[in-house]
Enzyme design. Structure first.
Site, mmCIF file in Angstrom:
data_model
loop_
_atom_site.group_PDB
_atom_site.id
_atom_site.type_symbol
_atom_site.label_atom_id
_atom_site.label_comp_id
_atom_site.label_asym_id
_atom_site.label_seq_id
_atom_site.Cartn_x
_atom_site.Cartn_y
_atom_site.Cartn_z
ATOM 1 N N LYS A 1 -7.378 31.272 -1.057
ATOM 2 C CA LYS A 1 -8.151 30.909 -2.248
ATOM 3 C C LYS A 1 -7.897 31.926 -3.351
ATOM 4 O O LYS A 1 -7.795 31.557 -4.528
ATOM 5 C CB LYS A 1 -9.652 30.869 -1.909
ATOM 6 C CG LYS A 1 -10.059 29.634 -1.116
ATOM 7 C CD LYS A 1 -11.491 29.748 -0.604
ATOM 8 C CE LYS A 1 -11.780 28.638 0.424
ATOM 9 N NZ LYS A 1 -12.977 28.913 1.220
ATOM 10 N N GLN B 1 -17.918 32.206 2.827
ATOM 11 C CA GLN B 1 -16.918 31.643 3.742
ATOM 12 C C GLN B 1 -17.586 31.294 5.065
ATOM 13 O O GLN B 1 -18.216 32.130 5.700
ATOM 14 C CB GLN B 1 -15.787 32.664 3.940
ATOM 15 C CG GLN B 1 -14.635 32.156 4.782
ATOM 16 C CD GLN B 1 -13.903 30.980 4.137
ATOM 17 O OE1 GLN B 1 -13.549 31.011 2.965
ATOM 18 N NE2 GLN B 1 -13.706 29.909 4.906
ATOM 19 N N ASP C 1 -19.182 25.382 -4.162
ATOM 20 C CA ASP C 1 -18.867 24.669 -2.926
ATOM 21 C C ASP C 1 -19.754 23.430 -2.767
ATOM 22 O O ASP C 1 -19.479 22.572 -1.927
ATOM 23 C CB ASP C 1 -19.080 25.606 -1.719
ATOM 24 C CG ASP C 1 -17.791 25.874 -0.960
ATOM 25 O OD1 ASP C 1 -16.750 25.312 -1.348
ATOM 26 O OD2 ASP C 1 -17.828 26.631 0.018
#
Lengths: 302, 302
Positions: A64, A108, A131
């Site tokens: 990322k 994460q 997200d």
């Protein structure tokens, strides 16, 4: 003589890599354009919180970071030890919520089992939840009449893949297999918002095959290599594969990635199929960046 | 000679009135017990916001008030004119959020079209959202690993009705027709949390009959009298009817209430059916009060 009706259906492997590339190139141009327009050196900045030493998590985070830098953004990684407490992580998230230079905050997943994943995610402010996994964003996504701040990345990848290939969703029967917070549940909701009739199948489903054989669109996110087989799908359907399974082999790397779909057989029956690797995976990162740039743009306009 | 297999299936009309009565009687006892235990005269208090002069809304609000007082609670109604602004209503909700004597806040729906229903609902604090309709409560309900503060009342009524009659949900195929924020969407999510395979059908669904004829459990919330007919259901299924349709007739009142299910015919094929009136309707108010008492109990424990 071959008449038109006899022309065999086209079998298409959907190219997520190319769409991802188009998205990220567009984002790069957009960032430059806005930096010029507002005469600013401000960059979209993503804060990525990583807990513990899972190799996959470190790899994903680092991927990322590369992708973010490629479009002209910043990605800062904060690593916590496996033993980090809820309070330590909460403090970091709360600081980042207040920090105007941070446009997106990402935790994460998965987190070590000692931590409550949902409680930690729900600390992220709605406006920085790139997200799209906080309760409030999922609630907005689920209901009618509310605008969604950020769509979860993997399910949005699937919807964009379908749209890119001109596959009609409205009025079709979409079967989603697997009900994770990251993929199955939000995808089900997004497909119904596109006016598909939606069915959610899972480990308690009897006669899964009866559902999938009636489906126009099948999305699989179960984490089992080759789970969806040819005899489970109907001729001409569309199949989206969310699986990322590591299968050991004799190659130099010692493994290869494979999806939840038995690609070789299913691709003989499905008209459209997303491969693994190269399907929704690369698009997911591109969409994360797209959410980040969206958040950054809101800041510029203030 | 009749052998056991030939015994005809029992056809059961599910009695929501009796279950509602059991719930409210339990609540009354619980309130008295806690008032004694904590030596308090505190009562569960619901603030009900009503905007405009819709007769149905006034009736519903007044029914809730009677039911609330019957269990020993308080229901305060705040009436706004049809022309009330977002800011006026927002101010009232924000005050009530801070008021420790208020345990639940409810906005009677629908609101006049000039007001954004979702924005107003989302002002209610999660802890006082006894209708369970805020984004955050729906997000919690939708995902795994989060505890739901309050379940929306009508869908919870359906789940309790099924459980009261010992109808298995896990592994069954449940078809929900209609996708409102109040009923269809949250019910779909609650049924999948009970491990049903769930299908959501709506106005864009082709061949609705194919879905309903495969369903073990059918829930209908479409607002059309007699919408679900006998040829759409399979022998032995369970049918839950959320319809509340006003049908004019020659009676003294000039109308009667009817559901979305063609009761007379469907009740010949379904094993279990919830009637209208007398099914989920009365239970919905009982569950609202149950949510209110839950909220009040949290306050007592502080």
């Amino acid at each position: 003589m071959m008449i038109e009706d006899e022309v065999p259906n086209e079998r298409v492997t959907m190219d997520g890599v190319q769409i991802a590339k188009n998205i990220t190139e567009g984002l790069k141009t957009e960032i430059e354009r806005l930096q010029n327009r507002f005469s600013t050196t401000s960059k979209p900045k993503l804060l990525c919180i990583n807990v513990g030493n899972r190799i996959e998590s470190r790899t994903y985070t680092s991927n990322k970071q590369k992708a973010c830098e490629k479009i002209g953004g910043l990605l800062e990684i904060i690593n916590f030890e496996e033993t980090a407490t809820y309070e330590q992580i909460a403090q970091t998230i709360e600081q980042a919520n207040k920090d105007d230079s941070v446009n997106g905050i990402l935790v994460q997943l998965p987190l070590p089992k000692s931590l409550n994943e949902c409680s930690i995610l729900d600390l992220i402010s709605e406006e920085k939840d790139v997200d799209g996994l906080t309760s409030i964003n999922i609630g907005r996504l689920t209901t009618k009449g509310r605008s969604t701040t950020f769509y979860p990345c993997a399910p949005l990848a699937a919807v964009l893949l379908l749209k890119n290939y001109g596959i009609e969703i409205s009025g079709k029967h979409a079967v989603v297999i697997g009900r994770s917070n990251l993929v199955g549940i939000p995808l089900l909701m997004m497909l119904q918002k596109e006016n598909a009739t939606v069915t959610l199948c899972h480990t308690y489903t009897h006669n899964l095959r009866e559902f999938t054989r009636n489906a126009d669109i099948i999305a699989v996110a179960v984490g089992k290599p080759g789970f969806l087989k040819e005899d489970m799908v109907k001729e001409g359907c569309t199949v989206i594969d969310f699986g990322i399974n590591v299968v050991p082999d004799n190659s130099e790397k010692g493994f290869h990635l494979t999806g939840d779909v038995d690609y070789n057989s299913v691709s003989q029956t499905a008209n459209y199929i997303s491969p693994v690797p190269g399907g929704v995976g690369p698009m997911t990162v591109a969409i994360l960046l797209s959410n980040l740039v969206l958040s950054w743009k809101q800041t510029l306009r203030l």
